[in-house]
Design a protein around this motif. Structure first.
Motif, mmCIF file in Angstrom:
data_model
loop_
_atom_site.group_PDB
_atom_site.id
_atom_site.type_symbol
_atom_site.label_atom_id
_atom_site.label_comp_id
_atom_site.label_asym_id
_atom_site.label_seq_id
_atom_site.Cartn_x
_atom_site.Cartn_y
_atom_site.Cartn_z
ATOM 1 N N ASN A 102 5.606 0.019 -5.842
ATOM 2 C CA ASN A 102 5.512 -1.420 -5.581
ATOM 3 C C ASN A 102 6.011 -2.195 -6.792
ATOM 4 N N ASN A 103 5.680 -1.731 -7.981
ATOM 5 C CA ASN A 103 6.180 -2.364 -9.201
ATOM 6 C C ASN A 103 7.702 -2.256 -9.270
ATOM 7 N N HIS A 104 8.234 -1.093 -8.910
ATOM 8 C CA HIS A 104 9.677 -0.880 -8.917
ATOM 9 C C HIS A 104 10.380 -1.839 -7.949
ATOM 10 N N HIS A 105 9.805 -2.019 -6.772
ATOM 11 C CA HIS A 105 10.413 -2.931 -5.796
ATOM 12 C C HIS A 105 10.333 -4.380 -6.265
ATOM 13 N N ALA A 106 9.342 -4.715 -7.056
ATOM 14 C CA ALA A 106 9.210 -6.082 -7.568
ATOM 15 C C ALA A 106 10.252 -6.375 -8.656
ATOM 16 N N ASN A 107 10.610 -5.375 -9.450
ATOM 17 C CA ASN A 107 11.570 -5.561 -10.527
ATOM 18 C C ASN A 107 12.364 -4.270 -10.725
ATOM 19 N N PRO A 108 13.334 -3.981 -9.846
ATOM 20 C CA PRO A 108 14.031 -2.692 -9.883
ATOM 21 C C PRO A 108 14.902 -2.452 -11.117
ATOM 22 N N SER A 109 15.286 -3.482 -11.837
ATOM 23 C CA SER A 109 16.158 -3.276 -12.995
ATOM 24 C C SER A 109 15.386 -2.960 -14.280
ATOM 25 N N ASN A 110 14.067 -3.056 -14.252
ATOM 26 C CA ASN A 110 13.249 -2.756 -15.417
ATOM 27 C C ASN A 110 12.943 -1.257 -15.449
ATOM 28 N N TYR A 111 13.174 -0.612 -16.585
ATOM 29 C CA TYR A 111 12.900 0.827 -16.672
ATOM 30 C C TYR A 111 11.413 1.127 -16.795
ATOM 31 N N ASN A 112 10.616 0.147 -17.168
ATOM 32 C CA ASN A 112 9.173 0.334 -17.297
ATOM 33 C C ASN A 112 8.497 -0.081 -15.988
ATOM 34 N N PHE A 113 8.010 0.891 -15.245
ATOM 35 C CA PHE A 113 7.377 0.598 -13.956
ATOM 36 C C PHE A 113 5.885 0.369 -14.085
ATOM 37 N N ALA A 114 5.329 0.537 -15.265
ATOM 38 C CA ALA A 114 3.893 0.324 -15.479
ATOM 39 C C ALA A 114 3.653 -1.134 -15.860
ATOM 40 N N TYR A 115 2.827 -1.806 -15.083
ATOM 41 C CA TYR A 115 2.553 -3.221 -15.327
ATOM 42 C C TYR A 115 1.109 -3.464 -15.746
ATOM 43 N N ARG A 116 0.220 -2.520 -15.459
ATOM 44 C CA ARG A 116 -1.186 -2.674 -15.811
ATOM 45 C C ARG A 116 -1.527 -1.691 -16.920
ATOM 46 N N GLU A 117 -2.639 -1.953 -17.597
ATOM 47 C CA GLU A 117 -3.055 -1.074 -18.696
ATOM 48 C C GLU A 117 -3.378 0.346 -18.236
ATOM 49 N N ASP A 118 -3.842 0.502 -17.009
ATOM 50 C CA ASP A 118 -4.201 1.833 -16.523
ATOM 51 C C ASP A 118 -3.017 2.565 -15.888
ATOM 52 N N GLU A 119 -1.844 1.956 -15.858
ATOM 53 C CA GLU A 119 -0.639 2.610 -15.344
ATOM 54 C C GLU A 119 0.144 3.161 -16.533
ATOM 55 N N TYR A 120 0.400 4.445 -16.517
ATOM 56 C CA TYR A 120 1.077 5.114 -17.618
ATOM 57 C C TYR A 120 2.449 5.568 -17.161
ATOM 58 N N ASP A 121 3.487 5.118 -17.852
ATOM 59 C CA ASP A 121 4.859 5.489 -17.520
ATOM 60 C C ASP A 121 5.471 6.223 -18.709
ATOM 61 N N PRO A 122 5.551 7.547 -18.660
ATOM 62 C CA PRO A 122 6.102 8.317 -19.776
ATOM 63 C C PRO A 122 7.567 8.015 -20.065
ATOM 64 N N THR A 123 8.296 7.481 -19.097
ATOM 65 C CA THR A 123 9.706 7.162 -19.304
ATOM 66 C C THR A 123 9.885 6.152 -20.427
ATOM 67 N N VAL A 124 8.941 5.238 -20.579
ATOM 68 C CA VAL A 124 9.029 4.216 -21.620
ATOM 69 C C VAL A 124 9.105 4.869 -22.999
ATOM 70 N N ILE A 125 8.296 5.879 -23.227
ATOM 71 C CA ILE A 125 8.309 6.586 -24.508
ATOM 72 C C ILE A 125 9.661 7.251 -24.727
#
Length: 71
Positions: A39-62
């Motif tokens: 759902n986060n990806h569909h809201a902003n597909p060009s952003n590589y960080n799909f985690a928007y909340r503190e409890d969402e962890y996206d290892p791709t960002v690292i």
């Protein structure tokens, strides 16, 4: 295929009220490096960080930050 199958169903949570049926699934977010926050990806597909909340962890960002640092 798995992400689209399981993240376009009613089971999950939504951070954004979008016309599609995309949902976030925490387990798939971890398993598939953030793509499970669909759902986060569909809201902003060009952003590589799909985690928007503190409890969402996206290892791709690292990984992206490490690659940028190496350049």
């Amino acid at each position: 295929f798995c992400v689209n199958l399981f993240c376009h169903s009613g089971n999950g949570y939504r951070n954004f009220d979008l016309p599609d049926k995309s949902v976030n699934r925490y387990f798939f977010g971890l398993l598939f490096w953030g793509v499970g926050y669909h759902n986060n990806h569909h809201a902003n597909p060009s952003n590589y960080n799909f985690a928007y909340r503190e409890d969402e962890y996206d290892p791709t960002v690292i990984l992206v930050k490490l690659i940028k640092k190496a350049d």
